[in-house]
Design a protein around this motif. Structure first.
Motif, PDB file in Angstrom:
ATOM      1  N   UNK A  45       1.001  -1.280  -0.075  1.00  0.00           N
ATOM      2  CA  UNK A  45      -0.008   0.032  -0.063  1.00  0.00           C
ATOM      3  C   UNK A  45       0.587   1.240  -0.055  1.00  0.00           C
ATOM      4  N   UNK A  46       0.761   2.247  -0.926  1.00  0.00           N
ATOM      5  CA  UNK A  46       1.556   3.228  -0.967  1.00  0.00           C
ATOM      6  C   UNK A  46       1.461   4.477   0.025  1.00  0.00           C
ATOM      7  N   UNK A  47       0.305   4.179   0.900  1.00  0.00           N
ATOM      8  CA  UNK A  47       0.189   5.239   1.904  1.00  0.00           C
ATOM      9  C   UNK A  47       0.543   4.591   3.186  1.00  0.00           C
ATOM     10  N   UNK A  48       1.203   3.543   3.236  1.00  0.00           N
ATOM     11  CA  UNK A  48       1.561   2.828   4.525  1.00  0.00           C
ATOM     12  C   UNK A  48       2.981   2.990   4.746  1.00  0.00           C
ATOM     13  N   UNK A  49       3.476   3.273   5.703  1.00  0.00           N
ATOM     14  CA  UNK A  49       5.133   2.937   5.789  1.00  0.00           C
ATOM     15  C   UNK A  49       5.481   2.087   6.797  1.00  0.00           C
ATOM     16  N   UNK A  50       4.580   1.544   7.537  1.00  0.00           N
ATOM     17  CA  UNK A  50       4.824   0.428   8.410  1.00  0.00           C
ATOM     18  C   UNK A  50       3.789  -0.241   8.955  1.00  0.00           C
ATOM     19  N   UNK A  51       3.593  -1.521   8.785  1.00  0.00           N
ATOM     20  CA  UNK A  51       2.570  -2.442   9.486  1.00  0.00           C
ATOM     21  C   UNK A  51       3.110  -3.166  10.737  1.00  0.00           C
TER      22      UNK A  51
END
Length: 337
Positions: free
Chosen positions: A66-72
């Motif tokens: 997901x291009x809008x997530x930096x870390x999960x």
């Protein structure tokens, strides 16, 4: 939990968004919030805290790429949940919260998206009027340029999905049929029968379910994790599904969906997806009830009288609606010779 209030100082640059509860569809419908945050705060860092156990780890998998997530970050809700969730959901009131996750400490704002929709919908039952994505976006204070859920698949994954469909389905009009949901109130009892009927008519059919097949002669997406399922779904011409996660996976990928709805309202689930959906209020006067289930209360010992909103959706009607939908998307329905 840190509550952010606007000041003249710098905007919050580190966000932790908590979505540990709910299923595949809920997580996907929440992804436009992440787009909205990045569009509003282009340089911010977004961490999503979600549950690693649901459906074989499906939730963190859905956020991959997901291009809008930096870390999960995977945070078990039985070990730590934010205070709103502890207050609203009784099963988490005794969550110890002894060990605060690092993502909850090293951040400027923690946004709990676990229970705000259930609170809003419970207050509106049985006349729920808001799409869940809108509720989450309002809570986050964002207005994303698109509210379509985000599900990114890599080219290698899509190639594997194409191979699965080519080997098992071949050429023709490919239809996926979701067999069940996480709630029996939303199940369509004729799903397996309908899949067999489509195959007899000449459609290339596969069933989509975690545990069962429609028939031994119908290819089934069993033993596949959610990204493998999504990659195969991406190469179908249409999906027939009740209100469950596969409906949202197909819709997020732009695959036409025929949604079968009873206790919930298709307009508040499929607004962002191509396809069409059944109107439950045309079948029974009490639908959509949004899980109040008056049918169960009126006949608590007669389950055969429950969920008439789903039982009255006939295979004949669904076939007609499917053929109409296929033609709208440029696919010629299969006609028996």
């Amino acid at each position: 939990m840190k509550i952010w209030k606007p000041t003249r100082r710098a905007i919050p640059m580190r966000w932790t968004v908590c979505r540990q509860l709910g299923g595949i569809g809920d997580l996907l419908m929440a992804t436009p919030v992440l787009r909205g945050l990045k569009e509003k705060y282009p340089d911010c860092h977004i961490t999503v805290a979600t549950d690693k156990y649901y459906s074989g780890g499906a939730l963190p998998m859905l956020l991959r790429g997901n291009p809008f997530v930096d870390l999960v970050v995977q945070v078990d809700p039985h070990e730590f949940v934010c205070s709103p969730t502890r207050h609203v959901r009784h099963e988490f009131r005794n969550t110890p919260n002894h060990r605060i996750p690092h993502c909850m400490i090293e951040t400027d704002c923690v946004m709990d998206l676990n229970v705000v929709c259930s609170i809003t919908e419970s207050a509106q039952q049985p006349r729920v009027t808001e799409h869940r994505t809108d509720i989450w976006c309002r809570t986050a204070g964002v207005n994303p340029s698109s509210k379509r859920p985000i599900l990114h698949l890599e080219p290698e994954e899509l190639a594997e999905g194409a191979s699965w469909c080519n080997q098992r389905l071949g050429d023709g009009v490919r239809i996926g049929v979701a067999l069940s949901t996480m709630d029996p109130a939303r199940d369509w009892l004729y799903a397996a029968e309908f899949a067999q009927r489509l195959q007899l008519l000449g459609y290339k059919v596969c069933s989509i379910d975690l545990k069962k097949k429609a028939h031994t002669k119908i290819p089934a997406m069993l033993g596949m994790h959610i990204r493998q399922v999504a990659a195969a779904v991406a190469h179908l011409d249409a999906v027939v599904s009740p209100d469950t996660g596969i409906l949202h996976v197909a819709g997020a990928l732009g695959v036409p969906v025929l949604g079968l709805f009873g206790p919930t309202d298709g307009a508040l689930r499929m607004r962002e997806y191509p396809g069409s959906y059944t109107n439950p209020s045309a079948l029974v006067t009490c639908s959509p009830c949004w899980y109040l289930h008056g049918c169960r209360k009126e006949a608590p010992k007669e389950p055969e009288k429950w969920f008439g909103c789903m039982k009255r959706i006939t295979p004949e009607f669904v076939l007609h609606e499917l053929e109409e939908m296929l033609m709208r998307f440029g696919k010629e329905p299969v006609r028996p010779v």
